[in-house]
Design a protein around this motif. Structure first.
Motif, PDB file in Angstrom:
ATOM      1  N   GLY A   1      -8.656  16.732  15.546  1.00  0.00           N
ATOM      2  CA  GLY A   1      -7.415  16.406  14.862  1.00  0.00           C
ATOM      3  C   GLY A   1      -6.676  15.353  15.657  1.00  0.00           C
ATOM      4  N   THR A   2      -5.808  14.619  14.963  1.00  0.00           N
ATOM      5  CA  THR A   2      -4.972  13.643  15.668  1.00  0.00           C
ATOM      6  C   THR A   2      -3.529  13.908  15.343  1.00  0.00           C
ATOM      7  N   TRP A   3      -2.728  13.959  16.390  1.00  0.00           N
ATOM      8  CA  TRP A   3      -1.293  14.113  16.208  1.00  0.00           C
ATOM      9  C   TRP A   3      -0.625  12.758  16.329  1.00  0.00           C
ATOM     10  N   HIS A   4       0.329  12.479  15.440  1.00  0.00           N
ATOM     11  CA  HIS A   4       1.191  11.334  15.727  1.00  0.00           C
ATOM     12  C   HIS A   4       2.615  11.624  15.288  1.00  0.00           C
ATOM     13  N   GLU A   5       3.539  11.032  16.043  1.00  0.00           N
ATOM     14  CA  GLU A   5       4.951  11.304  15.764  1.00  0.00           C
ATOM     15  C   GLU A   5       5.451  10.357  14.679  1.00  0.00           C
ATOM     16  N   ILE A   6       6.296  10.898  13.806  1.00  0.00           N
ATOM     17  CA  ILE A   6       6.947  10.047  12.804  1.00  0.00           C
ATOM     18  C   ILE A   6       8.360   9.836  13.292  1.00  0.00           C
TER      19      ILE A   6
ATOM     20  N   LEU B   1      -0.105  16.218  11.944  1.00  0.00           N
ATOM     21  CA  LEU B   1      -1.458  16.450  12.426  1.00  0.00           C
ATOM     22  C   LEU B   1      -2.409  16.082  11.299  1.00  0.00           C
ATOM     23  N   GLU B   2      -3.423  15.290  11.633  1.00  0.00           N
ATOM     24  CA  GLU B   2      -4.424  14.981  10.606  1.00  0.00           C
ATOM     25  C   GLU B   2      -5.777  15.508  11.063  1.00  0.00           C
TER      26      GLU B   2
ATOM     27  N   ASP C   1      -0.984  17.982   2.650  1.00  0.00           N
ATOM     28  CA  ASP C   1      -2.097  17.852   1.722  1.00  0.00           C
ATOM     29  C   ASP C   1      -3.304  18.536   2.358  1.00  0.00           C
ATOM     30  N   ASP C   2      -4.485  18.285   1.818  1.00  0.00           N
ATOM     31  CA  ASP C   2      -5.610  19.067   2.312  1.00  0.00           C
ATOM     32  C   ASP C   2      -6.129  18.650   3.689  1.00  0.00           C
TER      33      ASP C   2
END
Lengths: 160, 456
Positions: free
Chosen positions: B270-275, B261-262, B238-239
């Motif tokens: 930005g923040t990375w998180h693993e799914i 990445l958000e 998304d955006d």
């Protein structure tokens, strides 16, 4: 009539009377979601039993069940799936018309989607039966139309 | 309320009352139906035929299925308004079954254009084509950024401009995705074999003196970032968010992790998180991730842990706040020429009419391809209930007319907002184009356009 001790809207109930004379209770905050009901309350006051001539005892409880869940914010995809699971096509149609009459937007949109889902990939005959319409085309007109529209047909599900 | 109406209504649940409700409400249902159901409805009776023939309805359907950006672009390109009908346009888009390729050339005598390369990035953003990095002969990496202004038409002659910024550092096998007006670049491998995991934000800028140019800035992501890698897949959800999957990590190991990445509102952080969800696509590299709208992305192909070329399809969607992977099952045996479907180093781009256009890449027999496959997204499951169905007829082969490009892999593509123009650049091609690789392949510097032809 003596009112309940707490007079806040959240615990206030409204009485609704169906076209076939039965009375059901609904919380005022749920009634608010149905604009037709709210308009009647505004006109007639909330102490009076609100008459709903076009809604009947078969479907009103289901509608009340939906909005009861709605005001607690608990409507989920699972709840909606459960809600329509055992309803046949006619029952969904009746609810759809009732939601339209009651101006109950959320339920109306949900049922629109459900009707659309039920019509997906069905044959022309099935759709005719579903809406209860008569075929007023001549055989020539109909076959010409089908030909013109064949570009989109992907394959029909077996009529259930 | 008349008593007579309510009495007859009570006794006749399955009758015509539904057709007496206002047209607007029927439109509500119609706009939720797939096209074949709408056309079935139009054959039921004269009243429904009239309702479903409304040009306003078909304009809404075009917006629904083609997107507003696309509809606006089509309106701009329309030559003949008198004969224009949204229903005819919809039908035309639906029936497209071929593409037309055009070789793009550079102004005569122009020596300033990107050299041959593969595993670079190519994007369409802010009316421009943007190219970065890649690998070239000798296994060397490149670190150059190129911009070409395209605007709204498709150009026959293209002028590239190179941007000298020195950043990001040279690499190939990185990903670069469009997010609104920005590009988000991640990872990649350099010619020392080092895998990267830095994240960059790029933007087209207009400079008074230099005209159009491009600027890069490293994104501050804090301490948490995905392990370094190249040949992974990425796309925008998304955006604000981008997803990456897999790739080749340290020690040449193929990965199968999914990270999101958000970006912050300011685009500076930005923040990375693993799914970590199961099931999820097995480890692979050289695969593709493409956003297909409505917060859903498709993963296709790649090369797996056993070095085999894959053909599985996975859908990543968010459902009530959670992300999940669903495998889309299909029957390869029943697809004509389906044996050529497993791909690695291909491209998968969303084009006009909700289709995923898959081009090129290498198949299981290590042949580079030059074919166009379409994945029909509109027949995809959108609820859990249908996720176990084995889909048929979701793959179609399209013909290609006009210029015949060379077979290639690890090329890159991007599409303009109309969804009708796909740009392709570079890649590894057969034959001794650059005459340096001992294995008889070369890097290509061709830029060509793949057009979805419409009569407007």
């Amino acid at each position: 009539m003596a009112q309940e001790a707490s007079s806040s809207t959240s615990s206030k109930t409204i009485s609704l009377k169906t076209g076939d004379g039965e009375i059901f209770e609904i919380e005022a905050s749920a009634a608010k979601q149905m604009k037709t009901v709210q308009r009647l309350i505004d006109d007639l006051g909330d102490d009076i039993t609100i008459p709903l001539h076009n809604v009947f005892s078969k479907e009103l409880p289901k509608i009340i069940e939906y909005y009861k869940k709605d005001i607690t914010g608990e409507i989920t995809k699972d709840f909606e799936a459960e809600f329509v699971k055992d309803l046949n096509d006619d029952e969904v149609k009746v609810l759809f018309l009732a939601a339209n009459y009651l101006d109950a937007n959320k339920l109306f949109e949900f049922l629109s989607q459900n009707i659309a889902d039920r019509l997906e990939s069905k044959s022309v005959e099935y759709v005719r039966k579903y809406f209860g319409v008569e075929n007023d085309f001549t055989p020539e007109e109909e076959s010409k139309l089908r030909e013109e529209r064949a570009w989109s047909f992907r394959g029909i599900k077996e009529d259930e | 309320m008349e008593e007579t109406t309510s009495v007859s209504y009570n006794q006749n649940y399955s009758g015509s009352p539904i057709t007496n409700i206002p047209q607007d409400y029927i439109f509500t249902i119609i706009l939720l139906l797939p096209i074949d159901a709408i056309l079935s409805l139009s054959v039921t009776c004269k009243r429904f035929k009239a309702i479903t023939s409304s040009d306003t309805l078909w304009k809404s359907l075009c917006k629904r299925d083609l997107g507003s950006t696309c509809v606006d672009s089509l309106l701009k390109s329309c030559n003949n308004f008198n004969q224009f009908s949204w229903m005819k346009l919809y039908k035309q888009v639906y029936q497209i079954d071929s593409v037309c390729c055009h070789k793009l050339s550079y102004p005569h005598g122009d020596l300033d254009f990107p050299k041959a390369r593969a595993s670079h990035s190519l994007n369409f953003v802010s009316d421009c084509l943007v190219l970065f990095g890649g690998g070239c002969d000798g296994g060397r990496h490149l670190d150059d950024t190129w911009v070409a202004y395209i605007g709204n038409d498709f150009p026959r002659i293209l002028k590239w401009k190179t941007v000298h910024s020195g950043i990001p550092s040279g690499r190939f096998g990185h990903t670069c995705v469009e997010m609104g007006d920005l590009l988000v670049l991640f990872g990649g491998i350099n010619d020392h074999g080092n895998r990267q995991n830095d994240t960059w934000i790029g933007k087209v800028t207009h400079n008074e003196n230099k005209g159009i140019t491009f600027s890069w800035k490293m994104l501050d992501v804090g301490n948490i970032a995905p392990p370094p890698r190249g040949a992974h897949a990425a796309c925008c959800i998304d955006d604000k968010r981008m997803v990456i999957h897999g790739g080749i990590g340290l020690h040449g190991l193929r990965l199968g992790d999914t990270w999101i990445l958000e970006l912050s509102d300011s685009h500076c952080f930005g923040t990375w998180h693993e799914i970590a969800i199961h099931p999820s696509p097995p480890p692979r590299s050289g695969h593709t991730l493409t956003c297909i709208g409505r917060n859903r992305t498709i993963l296709f192909g790649g090369r797996g842990l056993g070095y085999e070329v894959l053909h599985d399809l996975w859908l990543l969607e968010s459902c009530q706040g959670y992300m999940r992977w669903i495998q889309v099952l299909y029957d390869l045996q029943n697809i004509p020429d389906g044996v050529s479907l497993p791909r690695v180093g291909h491209t998968a781009t969303m084009v006009l009419g909700g289709r995923l256009l898959i081009y090129g890449g290498e198949d299981s027999s290590r042949h580079r391809k030059n074919d166009f496959w379409i994945l029909d997204i509109s027949s995809f499951p959108s609820t859990t209930a249908s996720s176990k169905r084995v889909l048929t007829r979701i793959w179609k082969r399209w013909k290609s007319n006009g210029y015949e490009p060379k077979s290639r892999s690890f090329h890159r593509t991007c599409v303009d907002p109309s969804g009708r123009h796909l740009y392709v650049f570079g890649g590894m091609v057969d034959g001794l184009v650059q005459a340096v690789e001992p294995s008889g392949l070369g890097f290509d510097k061709e830029l060509f356009l793949v057009e979805l032809v419409l009569q407007l």
